[in-house]
Design a protein around this motif. Structure first.
Motif, short mmCIF file in Angstrom:
data_model
loop_
_atom_site.label_atom_id
_atom_site.label_comp_id
_atom_site.label_asym_id
_atom_site.label_seq_id
_atom_site.Cartn_x
_atom_site.Cartn_y
_atom_site.Cartn_z
N LEU A 50 54.23 12.47 66.84
CA LEU A 50 54.31 13.59 65.89
C LEU A 50 53.87 14.92 66.50
O LEU A 50 53.73 15.91 65.78
CB LEU A 50 53.44 13.29 64.66
CG LEU A 50 53.87 12.12 63.78
CD1 LEU A 50 52.81 11.83 62.73
CD2 LEU A 50 55.19 12.42 63.09
N ASP A 51 53.64 14.93 67.81
CA ASP A 51 53.06 16.12 68.43
C ASP A 51 53.97 17.35 68.30
O ASP A 51 53.49 18.47 68.31
CB ASP A 51 52.71 15.87 69.90
CG ASP A 51 53.77 15.08 70.63
OD1 ASP A 51 54.30 14.14 70.02
OD2 ASP A 51 54.07 15.39 71.79
N ARG A 52 55.27 17.13 68.16
CA ARG A 52 56.18 18.29 68.01
C ARG A 52 56.43 18.61 66.53
O ARG A 52 57.13 19.57 66.21
CB ARG A 52 57.50 18.02 68.72
CG ARG A 52 57.37 18.18 70.25
CD ARG A 52 58.64 17.79 70.97
NE ARG A 52 59.83 18.47 70.48
CZ ARG A 52 60.17 19.72 70.80
NH1 ARG A 52 59.41 20.42 71.61
NH2 ARG A 52 61.26 20.26 70.33
N ILE A 53 55.88 17.78 65.68
CA ILE A 53 56.09 18.01 64.24
C ILE A 53 54.84 18.60 63.60
O ILE A 53 54.92 19.53 62.80
CB ILE A 53 56.50 16.70 63.55
CG1 ILE A 53 57.83 16.21 64.14
CG2 ILE A 53 56.61 16.87 62.04
CD1 ILE A 53 58.17 14.79 63.82
N ILE A 89 52.86 15.02 56.74
CA ILE A 89 54.30 15.27 56.93
C ILE A 89 54.91 15.77 55.62
O ILE A 89 55.71 16.71 55.62
CB ILE A 89 55.01 13.99 57.43
CG1 ILE A 89 54.54 13.64 58.85
CG2 ILE A 89 56.53 14.17 57.42
CD1 ILE A 89 54.94 12.28 59.34
#
Lengths: 87, 614
Positions: free
Chosen positions: A80-83, A49
């Motif tokens: 966190l799949d969209r990050i 991240i």
């Protein structure tokens, strides 16, 4: 713990030590190869991240390739799949 | 090393935890149920048969306060219901013993010890470093790294400040600082976690001095892969010693220039066993750690209290990442609702990603309890907490009332703030037992609401001559006394072997600052993170504002008693039994209130020989 050398973020070339990720920057998107990674700890995820944030500051997108199913499942479970963009 | 006031207490040794006894637990459960049943009977009678129609406002006010207070009794009985100490296991060696390695090469576990500091005397912190360096561990290849987390940026750049970095270098330990104080202690810990790599880490405050076997006795718990943290009891080894009556009186005489050894000897002969001022600030937290928190092991609801705790890095990082993801999702949903175009959403999302931080410990004045609550509520991992029964560290207590109140005001405001913003009762993921235990902690900070009524009620009677009940008749005592007696027996069993007198006194005496904390949270004021001074005794004049409400209540009570005595002597008092009951009640209140007044004017002994060191 996964180590990212931020200072070399945009010119990663050659062999990397095993605990560092190999990556390449193409058309403003930085690709990181997860081929040698079989598992990520939560601290590793935090490092990723930070890597994304660090890259975004420089206007560079980050994508992870060759991500195994176990890591993908963990990324989804942590929300966190969209990050973290994985292929 | 430089001597401090606490050097004279170095020989003090901590208490041993009280062994579990299943018969005592059964007896407690029995008396607890009876006590609750009697409480319901008493309140039923109070609400249905005892309210005085001639002073209905007063009657309802008191009955409401009693009802709220009774809820505390129920919560305490549930909290104390049973004990379930975790099984102690020997210290672990390899990473594979605490987590799945998923094919990664195994290695010895890494342990970090964080000593958080802000403005404490660097020589005081040195004591903690020196003791941390003496920590034992049976495996030589397990690396134990000590870090000073200096939020005061005392790295030598400011000559007006002491040099913490120099002390860290002299002692050969790591030194970490950041350029801001965002998040206070939680932010300091976040910075440490970003710059270290221990699989497990211990949190110590600047004044926390671990005993050599601190890690040996606690690390083994992490073999259970769902254990997120282990909290050890905080033990203050510098609480004020008891003073003989002869010493107290002779000290007063000395101030008047009339010191007399003969008088002291006579007092010693007559009242030698009577002592005063032991732990005058009510700092001894044994009741909290041994009775309240330890028994929450039964519900997996013991929360972390910061200093003296050991954590699994993966647990706090898991919480931090999920919280990060959740915040981003919330913000995305908000943006989607604003009907922006794709480019706008992309740009704003990027801005959000850059702004949002990964925060392992919640940025809050009560970061410990807040983070614990979140970890307990994590349905993905179902983290466990352990309250270790044995004392493994020694700490310093506050040495003046002003500091004590600021510290406890922060605890109160922090817990109340959680209640208003993220109430555990409505939090998904927590079990019923965990919800009750967290609610119990929060509810205890609402105590000033009913305590104020209990303190003012005798005075309302003295000056209005109105009773809140129809009469102090046989019926009243028939319902009231069995409940009170059984309640006392229940609490005695629940706190078996632990002194509760000082705690009871401070429970009442704390009404004012707790009320102020409640008001400030209701008003929406930000909870301040005051660093508790541990190495200084502040000026006494700062304390007066804290005890003014106590003095007013005591003065009004005394005036009320005198006023009523005059009316009785004139033969026109409407309720002499009411006067007797309220005077007795009033005296109990005054005894409890007086402890804070005595604490306000307490000064350290200059001659320890004359006091009884424990």
């Amino acid at each position: 713990m996964l180590k990212i050398r931020y200072t070399e973020l945009f010119h990663l070339t050659g062999d990397r030590p095993l605990d560092e990720l190999a990556g390449v920057c193409i058309d403003g998107i930085h690709y990181y190869d997860f081929k040698s990674l079989i598992f990520l700890t939560n601290t590793d995820l935090a490092s990723l991240i930070d890597l994304i944030k660090c890259s975004l500051e420089h206007g560079v997108e980050v994508r992870f390739v060759n991500v195994n199913d176990g890591i993908k499942r963990k990324i989804i479970a942590m929300g966190l799949d969209r990050i973290l963009s994985c292929d | 090393m430089e001597p401090f006031y606490f050097s004279k207490f170095e020989s003090r040794r901590p208490y041993k935890p009280i062994p579990d006894n299943k018969y005592r637990t059964l007896l407690f459960q029995f008396t607890g149920i009876v006590s609750i049943a009697l409480g319901f009977a008493y309140l039923n009678w109070r609400w249905r048969h005892s309210l005085n129609p001639d002073a209905m406002w007063f009657a309802i006010l008191l009955a409401s306060a009693e009802t709220l207070s009774f809820l505390s009794t129920i919560l305490v009985v549930i909290n104390f219901w049973s004990n379930k100490d975790a099984e102690k296991t020997p210290p672990l060696h390899f990473l594979s013993e605490i987590e799945e390695t998923f094919g990664r090469p195994d290695r010895p576990v890494k342990i970090d010890v964080f000593i958080a500091t802000y403005n404490e005397d660097v020589e005081l912190v040195r004591y903690s470093i020196v003791d941390a360096k003496k920590l034992n561990y049976p495996f030589a290849d397990v690396k134990i790294k000590i870090y000073i987390l200096d939020d005061g940026r005392r790295d030598g750049r400011d000559s007006a400040k002491q040099n913490m970095k120099k002390v860290a270098e002299e002692e050969g330990v790591g030194y970490l600082i950041r350029e801001h104080n965002e998040g206070y202690k939680a932010g300091n810990l976040k910075n440490a976690l970003e710059n270290t790599e221990g699989d497990l880490f211990a949190i110590l405050d600047a004044d926390t001095r671990p005993f050599p076997n601190f890690l040996v006795n606690t690390i083994g718990y992490f073999r259970k892969r769902d254990v997120a943290w282990v909290q050890t009891p905080q033990w203050f080894y510098d609480t004020t010693p008891a003073q003989k009556l002869s010493y107290v009186i002779n000290n007063k005489l000395k101030n008047l220039g009339a010191e007399n050894k003969v008088i002291a000897n006579v007092i010693d002969f007559l009242f030698g066993k009577i002592t005063f001022n032991e732990d005058i600030f009510g700092n001894d937290p044994r009741l909290f750690y041994e009775a309240i928190l330890r028994k929450r092991n039964f519900y997996n609801a013991a929360f972390c209290c910061g200093a003296g705790s050991i954590h699994r890095r993966e647990a706090v990082m898991s919480l931090a990442i999920r919280d990060f993801a959740l915040q981003i999702k919330k913000l995305e949903a908000y943006l989607a609702g604003k009907k922006r175009n794709k480019t706008e959403i992309k740009n704003e999302r990027k801005a959000l990603l850059l702004k949002q931080e990964i925060i392992p410990f919640k940025f809050h004045a009560s970061e410990d309890i807040y983070t614990s609550m979140m970890l307990h509520g994590d349905t993905l991992n179902r983290w466990q907490s352990i309250q270790h029964p044995d004392v493994e560290c020694r700490m310093l207590s506050t040495q003046d009332l002003d500091s004590w109140i600021k510290q406890h005001e922060r605890y109160a405001a922090g817990s109340l703030d959680i209640a208003f913003k993220d109430n555990p009762v409505f939090m998904k993921g927590l079990s019923l037992g965990q919800k009750i235990c967290y609610f119990n902690t929060i509810w205890s900070y609402f105590a000033p609401v009913w305590l104020l009524v209990f303190l003012l009620s005798p005075m309302i009677f003295f000056f209005t001559l109105s009773l809140p009940i129809k009469a102090y008749s046989f019926d009243f005592f028939k319902y009231f006394l069995p409940f009170q007696i059984m309640n006392t027996i229940t609490i005695t069993l629940g706190c078996w072997g632990i002194q509760t007198k000082r705690g009871d006194q401070y429970y009442v005496s704390s009404f004012w600052f707790m009320l102020m904390a409640l008001f400030s949270v209701i008003k929406g004021e930000k909870v301040k993170f005051n660093v508790t001074p541990k190495d200084k005794v502040l000026a006494l004049n700062k304390n007066f504002k804290h005890i003014l409400p106590h003095l007013v209540i005591i003065a009004l009570s005394l005036c009320g008693i005198v006023y009523n005595l005059i009316i009785i002597s004139m033969g026109s008092h409407p309720s002499v039994s009411g006067f007797a009951a309220n005077t007795f009640w009033c005296l109990l209140n005054m005894i409890d209130l007086s402890v804070m007044i005595r604490a306000a004017y307490w000064t350290p002994d200059s001659t320890l020989e004359q006091s009884i060191s424990k």
